[in-house]
Enzyme design. Structure first.
Site, PDB file in Angstrom:
ATOM      1  N   HIS A 152     -41.928   1.222  34.370  1.00  0.00           N
ATOM      2  CA  HIS A 152     -42.343  -0.145  34.704  1.00  0.00           C
ATOM      3  C   HIS A 152     -42.965  -0.217  36.099  1.00  0.00           C
ATOM      4  CE1 HIS A 152     -41.314  -2.964  31.555  1.00  0.00           C
ATOM      5  NE2 HIS A 152     -40.095  -2.471  31.439  1.00  0.00           N
ATOM      6  N   CYS A 175     -37.295  -3.766  25.190  1.00  0.00           N
ATOM      7  CA  CYS A 175     -37.660  -4.183  26.535  1.00  0.00           C
ATOM      8  C   CYS A 175     -37.564  -5.693  26.620  1.00  0.00           C
ATOM      9  CB  CYS A 175     -39.091  -3.718  26.836  1.00  0.00           C
ATOM     10  SG  CYS A 175     -39.684  -4.150  28.478  1.00  0.00           S
ATOM     11  N   LEU A 176     -36.989  -6.180  27.710  1.00  0.00           N
ATOM     12  CA  LEU A 176     -36.844  -7.629  27.878  1.00  0.00           C
ATOM     13  C   LEU A 176     -38.196  -8.334  27.924  1.00  0.00           C
ATOM     14  CD1 LEU A 176     -33.920  -7.725  30.477  1.00  0.00           C
ATOM     15  CD2 LEU A 176     -33.805  -8.060  28.002  1.00  0.00           C
ATOM     16  N   GLY A 223     -31.355  -2.595  31.958  1.00  0.00           N
ATOM     17  CA  GLY A 223     -32.228  -2.297  33.080  1.00  0.00           C
ATOM     18  C   GLY A 223     -33.213  -3.438  33.275  1.00  0.00           C
ATOM     19  N   HIS A 256     -37.338   4.598  31.622  1.00  0.00           N
ATOM     20  CA  HIS A 256     -37.966   3.357  31.162  1.00  0.00           C
ATOM     21  C   HIS A 256     -38.267   2.451  32.357  1.00  0.00           C
ATOM     22  CE1 HIS A 256     -38.398  -0.030  28.145  1.00  0.00           C
ATOM     23  NE2 HIS A 256     -38.225  -0.697  29.268  1.00  0.00           N
ATOM     24  N   GLU A 257     -37.283   2.289  33.242  1.00  0.00           N
ATOM     25  CA  GLU A 257     -37.476   1.388  34.394  1.00  0.00           C
ATOM     26  C   GLU A 257     -38.466   1.962  35.407  1.00  0.00           C
ATOM     27  OE1 GLU A 257     -36.576  -1.611  34.007  1.00  0.00           O
ATOM     28  OE2 GLU A 257     -35.347  -1.125  32.271  1.00  0.00           O
ATOM     29  N   GLN A 281     -41.068  -7.168  35.984  1.00  0.00           N
ATOM     30  CA  GLN A 281     -40.617  -7.998  34.866  1.00  0.00           C
ATOM     31  C   GLN A 281     -40.187  -9.386  35.309  1.00  0.00           C
ATOM     32  OE1 GLN A 281     -37.913  -4.730  33.239  1.00  0.00           O
ATOM     33  NE2 GLN A 281     -38.568  -5.830  31.395  1.00  0.00           N
TER      34      GLN A 281
END
Length: 157
Positions: A136, A90-91, A46, A132-133, A51
């Site tokens: 964000h 997480c990226l 994702g 999760h996304e 991000q």
């Protein structure tokens, strides 16, 4: 297609409330395509617009299931229930993993790149990734929900 730079914590944009998308144009299509290429290159499931430095309600999820790529534009969780506990990363937090409790089921209304509204119901890992996304897009980081952090090598992935 272009690979985009992933914004890392503690950049302020990661904790901002994102604006709704109102223009469904070629720029949005290119952005989503670039986000997808970036997510794959970074081995993610994702990616949300903040991000990559854009404070808009745009996220993508692809957990390599029958749903394929989900474009979550202006997403809203309509319903959620159940509970699951599992690992998340997480990226924007490279190398950091923690155990997070999430709803096991979510029903979400979102738009795709053309502005078409749709509803998706998800369970398990897909529900986790979607939540999760969406977090964000509201400036909520997974680190605020971690029950405990994993030591290096503690989880497979």
């Amino acid at each position: 297609m272009a690979l985009l730079q992933i914004i890392k914590h503690p950049d302020d944009i990661l904790e901002m409330e994102c604006e709704k998308v109102t223009n469904f144009d070629r720029k949005l299509t290119k952005l989503i395509n670039d986000m997808y290429d970036t997510m794959l290159a970074e081995d993610g499931v994702g990616l949300a617009a903040p991000q990559i430095g854009i404070a808009k309600q745009i996220a993508i999820v692809d957990v390599e299931d029958e749903n394929g790529l989900l474009e979550l534009i202006n997403p809203v969780i309509l319903e959620e229930h159940g509970e699951q506990v599992g690992p998340e990363g997480c990226l924007s937090f490279p190398g950091l993993f923690g155990e997070v409790t999430r709803s096991d089921y979510v029903k979400v209304r979102a738009q795709n790149r053309r502005g078409k509204t749709y509803i998706i119901e998800a369970r398990g890992f897909l529900a986790r990734a979607i939540q999760h996304e969406i977090d964000h897009l509201h400036g909520v980081l997974f680190t605020t929900k971690v029950n405990r952090y994993y030591e290096e090598g503690e989880i497979e992935g």
